[in-house]
Design an enzyme around this catalytic site. Structure first.
Site, mmCIF file in Angstrom:
data_model
loop_
_atom_site.group_PDB
_atom_site.id
_atom_site.type_symbol
_atom_site.label_atom_id
_atom_site.label_comp_id
_atom_site.label_asym_id
_atom_site.label_seq_id
_atom_site.Cartn_x
_atom_site.Cartn_y
_atom_site.Cartn_z
ATOM 1 C CB CYS A 171 -46.984 18.569 16.317
ATOM 2 S SG CYS A 171 -47.125 19.948 15.199
ATOM 3 C CD GLU A 222 -31.870 23.046 -7.304
ATOM 4 O OE1 GLU A 222 -31.382 23.055 -6.169
ATOM 5 O OE2 GLU A 222 -32.705 22.193 -7.675
ATOM 6 C CG ASP A 269 -28.952 22.966 2.285
ATOM 7 O OD1 ASP A 269 -29.235 21.898 2.870
ATOM 8 O OD2 ASP A 269 -29.688 23.970 2.325
ATOM 9 C CB CYS A 325 -32.564 18.250 6.310
ATOM 10 S SG CYS A 325 -32.522 17.473 4.703
HETATM 11 C C1 SAM Z 1 -32.099 20.907 0.919
HETATM 12 S S1 SAM Z 1 -32.445 21.713 -0.583
HETATM 13 C C2 SAM Z 1 -31.370 23.078 -0.525
HETATM 14 C C3 SAM Z 1 -32.089 24.362 -0.437
HETATM 15 C C4 SAM Z 1 -31.292 25.626 -0.364
HETATM 16 N N1 SAM Z 1 -29.917 25.495 0.039
HETATM 17 C C5 SAM Z 1 -32.029 26.580 0.575
HETATM 18 O O1 SAM Z 1 -31.628 26.718 1.730
HETATM 19 O O2 SAM Z 1 -33.043 27.142 0.164
HETATM 20 C C6 SAM Z 1 -31.618 20.663 -1.741
HETATM 21 C C7 SAM Z 1 -31.681 21.128 -3.170
HETATM 22 O O3 SAM Z 1 -30.870 20.288 -3.962
HETATM 23 C C8 SAM Z 1 -31.451 20.066 -5.234
HETATM 24 N N2 SAM Z 1 -30.852 18.830 -5.742
HETATM 25 C C9 SAM Z 1 -31.028 17.567 -5.271
HETATM 26 N N3 SAM Z 1 -30.242 16.701 -5.928
HETATM 27 C C10 SAM Z 1 -29.538 17.412 -6.836
HETATM 28 C C11 SAM Z 1 -28.558 17.068 -7.805
HETATM 29 N N4 SAM Z 1 -28.151 15.796 -7.956
HETATM 30 N N5 SAM Z 1 -28.046 18.038 -8.579
HETATM 31 C C12 SAM Z 1 -28.464 19.314 -8.415
HETATM 32 N N6 SAM Z 1 -29.377 19.709 -7.507
HETATM 33 C C13 SAM Z 1 -29.921 18.773 -6.723
HETATM 34 C C14 SAM Z 1 -32.938 20.026 -4.919
HETATM 35 O O4 SAM Z 1 -33.691 20.341 -6.068
HETATM 36 C C15 SAM Z 1 -33.060 21.088 -3.819
HETATM 37 O O5 SAM Z 1 -33.349 22.348 -4.359
#
Ligand code: SAM
Length: 472
Positions: A89, A354, A403, A430
């Site tokens: 914060c 994922e 995402d 993000c």
């Molecule tokens: C920002 S989070 C997305 C979360 C989801 N869309 C939600 O709103 O709950 C990014 C996700 O991408 C996965 N991730 C990161 N790199 C990846 C890759 N190269 N291949 C597959 N999944 C991946 C991470 O494990 C994580 O769960």
């Protein structure tokens, strides 16, 4: 008063009456002296301040404020007693409307500068109605050498050094004991203080982050919008008598805590995703509700930490997607499949990709408990799995939702997207800087239609941005 002769600024120098010009990244502000860029903590644009230089790098300097001559009209009084010492914060001294304006500006700057976009069709940033108690998960660390404030050191008193709180930013062995945190509903404070009280009364050893001796390591407190609470205690070894003292004490004091776990972690670091979470008592999961859906949250499950703004974010995805009943949608980086399950009712089929196996299992479970039968979640690195073979078996995407983590998408994923016949991409990010980079790479096949920022984390510099890209 701002006419400085050209000079060499060094670490330790004190500069007087510096005008803070603008917000900068990482919750700091920027000032310029003799053409040199200085990032200053705990300031706001418009402050006039004396500063001490704390760090000198090749292209910039860092500084701390010493004395304020004029306070910016963007300021407000920080509400937390740990402000300025704790790493969370950091923007409590800035009025919320100004925080939002800066976040919007950041997105604009990145899309223009890195994404090479012009005339960006922005929708106004969506602020959070709740600017405190918005998190559903916090992790606290035990220490037997808590961080002392300057006043405590000056007091000369003999002080209790055991603590339970947050790491000082970037310092693995420095933990600030927390009395009251505004990030989660207040029961979180009561639980944490009770755990500390029991531990001190029962003489249970707190962990020493340098020597790696001690017992109590970490405390995770989660809550759901259905009013349920989960406590996960991380300890170094399996002495049940100490674990029970704490978990039974919590169960007795707080009937709201419906789920209790512990994790034995003999490793040097605090990460626990590779360790078993032992179910001690109560329900094995929390229930999170979103519209007519229920999500089961286990001790290690990922879920967006601001539930109500997550609902807003996902609603934007659903609305912006312009989905049709005949659509095959790919949800890249699906995590625990929350977006996939949220939009499933609008389309023919959702394919979620994922690489964390547990997340894929949670995503599948969340479809099952909601009676959703048109989703499929597949495990693997998207850079390798999102290819022609997959599309031959699961069908071509009509719309792609993506995402990714802060690093953005792998260039192979971008190339694969460009080869698909998808008519639309909904890109949730993000990190607007990597999002802008990826938009630039996608621009040979897709053009930016809309940009919508959502504030998930008031009083921090973090920004979530959704963009809509349509096939050219
Ligand atoms: C920002 S989070 C997305 C979360 C989801 N869309 C939600 O709103 O709950 C990014 C996700 O991408 C996965 N991730 C990161 N790199 C990846 C890759 N190269 N291949 C597959 N999944 C991946 C991470 O494990 C994580 O769960």
């Amino acid at each position: 008063m701002f006419n400085f002769a050209l000079r060499m600024i060094r670490k330790g120098d004190i500069l007087e009456e510096i005008l803070v010009e603008d917000f900068a990244a990482e919750s700091r502000c920027i000032a310029r002296v003799d053409g040199q860029v200085i990032f200053i903590e705990q300031t706001a644009p418009g402050d006039i301040v004396d500063i001490r230089i704390t760090r000198k790098k090749k292209s910039f300097l860092e500084a701390r404020p010493l004395y304020f001559h004029t306070f910016s009209d963007k300021r407000q009084t920080p509400f937390c007693s740990h402000y300025g010492i704790c790493g969370g914060c950091k923007w409590q001294h800035v009025q919320y409307a100004d925080q939002l304006e800066f976040k919007q500006q950041q997105v604009r700057d990145q899309l223009e500068r890195i994404g090479h976009q012009e005339d960006i069709p922005f929708d106004p940033i969506c602020g959070a109605p709740h600017q405190i108690a918005y998190r559903n998960k916090l992790e606290f660390t035990f220490t037997d050498q808590r961080w002392l404030t300057e006043e405590e050191i000056k007091s000369g008193e003999i002080l209790e050094r055991k603590g339970l709180g947050f790491h000082k930013p970037g310092m693995f062995d420095k933990v600030l004991d927390i009395e009251n945190c505004y990030l989660q509903p207040d029961l979180s404070n009561k639980i944490r203080l009770k755990v500390k009280e029991i531990a001190l009364k029962e003489h249970i050893p707190f962990y020493d982050l340098r020597s790696h001796e001690g017992f109590l390591r970490n405390l995770i407190i989660r809550n759901s919008n259905a009013g349920e609470w989960m406590v996960v205690l991380q300890v170094k070894s399996g002495q049940l008598k100490w674990i029970e003292k704490i978990l039974k004490g919590i169960a007795k004091a707080f009937p709201e805590v419906s789920s209790l776990y512990y994790i034995v972690n003999p490793k040097k670091n605090e990460s626990y995703y590779d360790l078993e979470a032992v179910h001690y008592a109560g329900k094995s999961y929390l229930t999170e509700r979103m519209e007519n859906l229920e999500f089961h949250i286990g001790p290690k499950s990922f879920f967006q930490t601001n539930s109500s703004q997550a609902h807003v974010l996902y609603s934007f995805v659903r609305d912006l997607g312009g989905f049709r009943k005949t659509d095959t949608v790919y949800d890249l980086y699906t995590g625990t499949g929350t977006i996939a399950n949220f939009i499933a009712g609008k389309v023919k089929k959702v394919v979620g990709l994922e690489y964390v196996m547990e997340a894929v299992e949670d995503a599948t479970l969340n479809s099952t408990i909601n009676g959703i039968d048109n989703t499929i979640f597949l495990e693997g690195d998207i850079a390798k799995t999102f290819n022609e073979d997959l599309m031959n078996t699961q069908g071509n995407p009509d719309v792609i939702i993506t995402d990714p983590p802060r690093a953005g998408m792998h260039k192979d994923v971008i190339q694969a997207i460009l080869k698909t016949p998808a008519r639309r991409i909904v890109y949730v990010s993000c990190n607007p800087a990597t999002q802008a980079r990826d938009i630039d790479l996608l621009s040979e096949g897709f053009r930016l239609i809309r940009s919508q920022a959502v504030d998930m984390f008031p009083h921090t510099h973090h920004i979530e941005n959704i963009v809509l890209l349509d096939k050219i």
